[in-house]
Design a protein around this motif. Structure first.
Motif, PDB file in Angstrom:
ATOM      1  N   LEU A   1       0.782  -1.402   0.108  1.00  0.00           N
ATOM      2  CA  LEU A   1       0.029   0.136  -0.066  1.00  0.00           C
ATOM      3  C   LEU A   1       0.770   1.221   0.023  1.00  0.00           C
ATOM      4  O   LEU A   1       0.213   2.425  -0.218  1.00  0.00           O
ATOM      5  CB  LEU A   1      -0.887  -0.069   1.249  1.00  0.00           C
ATOM      6  CG  LEU A   1      -1.956  -1.208   1.307  1.00  0.00           C
ATOM      7  CD1 LEU A   1      -2.828  -1.025   2.418  1.00  0.00           C
ATOM      8  CD2 LEU A   1      -2.756  -1.022  -0.019  1.00  0.00           C
ATOM      9  N   ILE A   2       2.023   1.332   0.313  1.00  0.00           N
ATOM     10  CA  ILE A   2       2.766   2.198   0.391  1.00  0.00           C
ATOM     11  C   ILE A   2       4.109   2.282  -0.589  1.00  0.00           C
ATOM     12  O   ILE A   2       5.102   2.881  -0.424  1.00  0.00           O
ATOM     13  CB  ILE A   2       3.546   2.515   1.839  1.00  0.00           C
ATOM     14  CG1 ILE A   2       4.433   1.443   2.299  1.00  0.00           C
ATOM     15  CG2 ILE A   2       2.392   2.781   2.639  1.00  0.00           C
ATOM     16  CD1 ILE A   2       5.358   1.989   3.610  1.00  0.00           C
ATOM     17  N   LYS A   3       3.757   1.505  -1.807  1.00  0.00           N
ATOM     18  CA  LYS A   3       4.915   1.577  -2.850  1.00  0.00           C
ATOM     19  C   LYS A   3       5.335   2.691  -3.424  1.00  0.00           C
ATOM     20  O   LYS A   3       6.820   2.950  -3.518  1.00  0.00           O
ATOM     21  CB  LYS A   3       4.354   0.411  -3.666  1.00  0.00           C
ATOM     22  CG  LYS A   3       4.471  -0.908  -3.477  1.00  0.00           C
ATOM     23  CD  LYS A   3       4.106  -2.037  -4.651  1.00  0.00           C
ATOM     24  CE  LYS A   3       4.162  -3.278  -4.400  1.00  0.00           C
ATOM     25  NZ  LYS A   3       3.880  -4.043  -5.733  1.00  0.00           N
ATOM     26  N   PRO A   4       4.408   3.521  -3.459  1.00  0.00           N
ATOM     27  CA  PRO A   4       5.029   4.893  -4.128  1.00  0.00           C
ATOM     28  C   PRO A   4       5.868   5.670  -3.131  1.00  0.00           C
ATOM     29  O   PRO A   4       7.175   6.224  -3.562  1.00  0.00           O
ATOM     30  CB  PRO A   4       3.754   5.739  -4.222  1.00  0.00           C
ATOM     31  CG  PRO A   4       2.851   4.726  -4.576  1.00  0.00           C
ATOM     32  CD  PRO A   4       3.130   3.756  -3.645  1.00  0.00           C
ATOM     33  N   THR A   5       5.766   5.492  -1.821  1.00  0.00           N
ATOM     34  CA  THR A   5       6.653   6.080  -0.810  1.00  0.00           C
ATOM     35  C   THR A   5       7.882   5.475  -0.880  1.00  0.00           C
ATOM     36  O   THR A   5       8.815   6.259  -0.884  1.00  0.00           O
ATOM     37  CB  THR A   5       5.981   6.467   0.439  1.00  0.00           C
ATOM     38  OG1 THR A   5       4.660   6.962   0.569  1.00  0.00           O
ATOM     39  CG2 THR A   5       6.893   6.753   1.310  1.00  0.00           C
ATOM     40  N   LEU A   6       7.790   4.088  -0.998  1.00  0.00           N
ATOM     41  CA  LEU A   6       9.046   3.352  -0.810  1.00  0.00           C
ATOM     42  C   LEU A   6       9.797   3.743  -2.049  1.00  0.00           C
ATOM     43  O   LEU A   6      11.083   3.842  -2.044  1.00  0.00           O
ATOM     44  CB  LEU A   6       8.799   1.699  -1.073  1.00  0.00           C
ATOM     45  CG  LEU A   6       8.164   1.308   0.417  1.00  0.00           C
ATOM     46  CD1 LEU A   6       7.855  -0.115   0.412  1.00  0.00           C
ATOM     47  CD2 LEU A   6       8.753   1.702   1.712  1.00  0.00           C
ATOM     48  N   ALA A   7       9.397   4.176  -3.462  1.00  0.00           N
ATOM     49  CA  ALA A   7      10.142   4.327  -4.336  1.00  0.00           C
ATOM     50  C   ALA A   7      10.753   5.394  -4.313  1.00  0.00           C
ATOM     51  O   ALA A   7      11.987   5.704  -4.610  1.00  0.00           O
ATOM     52  CB  ALA A   7       9.257   4.078  -5.678  1.00  0.00           C
TER      53      ALA A   7
END
Length: 281
Positions: A180-186
């Motif tokens: 759910l937080i893939k954009p932030t991790l990227a």
């Protein structure tokens, strides 16, 4: 509208021209660069000599190898520690959480300084190893706070349902929170990657051997230290004198092009990731 368009076009030109100049100068002969300083729109007396000389130099190749090793070691560790720290800071009803949070935030504002950090690295046996570029800065508290804010945006009902089904915190973090937080991790991956790629100061302190230096230290030696690193291997020929000026621009292209190529693939996550992980007031 016309005024805004002209302003934006001018702003783009001012921003992109330095990159275009460096690219053109890297393909331009050294004699032309020395005799015609100033604006450069197209390469003059086109030559690949500077690139050939740079690519055949062992320190430049070893610099690429070292920075790749640092990235392969550091990025997984950075992301793992950031996820765990962010998940802890976002968790509720944790024993001694205020005290631990205070200690974590304390490190953002105070540090021992350069000499204690050097002594610490030396006493741990990390001096003159690539691990000295990986372990001391393995966790960024600022990035952990961004990760914490993104995790707090995940509905508590999802975590509670997983707890009821028997999942532990590791399973919840890996199977619910991370997707759910893939954009932030990227975005955090980009932050860490660019930070390691551009870092040169720690390597200049902790590394003694030239063949262990990352690419930015090699570029710094060529650009600032009168090409001492390059001259040490090619002083017997006139190649360095022939490409003394253009090789600086070729080195800039060789060291910045890889990181610039990554941006288009991460750009789609950047705005969304920053907004999700932004500190809410």
């Amino acid at each position: 509208m016309i005024l805004n368009g002209c302003f934006l076009i001018g702003l783009c030109a001012v921003t992109l021209y330095p990159i275009w100049y460096v690219l053109c100068a890297s393909f331009t002969s050294n004699a032309y660069l020395v005799s015609h300083p100033g604006f450069l729109i197209m390469p003059h007396e086109f030559t690949l000599g500077a690139y050939k000389l740079a690519l055949t130099h062992p320190l430049l190749l070893s610099g690429y190898k070292n920075i790749m090793l640092v990235l392969m070691l550091a990025l997984p560790l950075n992301m793992l520690l950031t996820l765990f720290a962010g998940y802890f800071m976002a968790s509720k009803k944790v024993m001694f959480k205020p005290l631990i949070m205070s200690l974590i935030l304390f490190t953002m504002f105070f540090s021992g300084g350069m000499i204690p950090a050097y002594l610490n690295v030396r006493d741990l046996g990390l001096y003159n190893t690539l691990l000295s570029l990986v372990l001391p800065g393995a966790l960024s508290v600022y990035n952990a706070i961004i990760c914490k804010t993104a995790i707090e945006a995940v509905p508590d009902s999802l975590k509670e349902a997983a707890y009821i089904d028997g999942a532990n915190d590791v399973v919840i973090l890996g199977r619910i929170v991370v997707p759910l937080i893939k954009p932030t991790l990227a975005v955090l991956l980009l932050y860490y990657g660019v930070g390691h790629w551009n870092s040169w100061f720690n390597a200049s302190i902790y590394l003694r051997d030239n063949d262990k230096l990352p690419i930015q230290n090699i570029m710094r030696s060529i650009l600032i230290a009168n090409s001492n690193v390059l001259n040490s291997a090619a002083a017997e020929s006139d190649q360095v004198n022939q490409f003394a000026e253009s090789i600086k621009y070729a080195t800039i292209i060789l060291t910045t092009a890889p990181i610039l190529c990554i941006y288009p693939f991460v750009q789609k996550y950047f705005v969304k990731g920053v907004m999700i992980g932004a500190v809410k007031g």
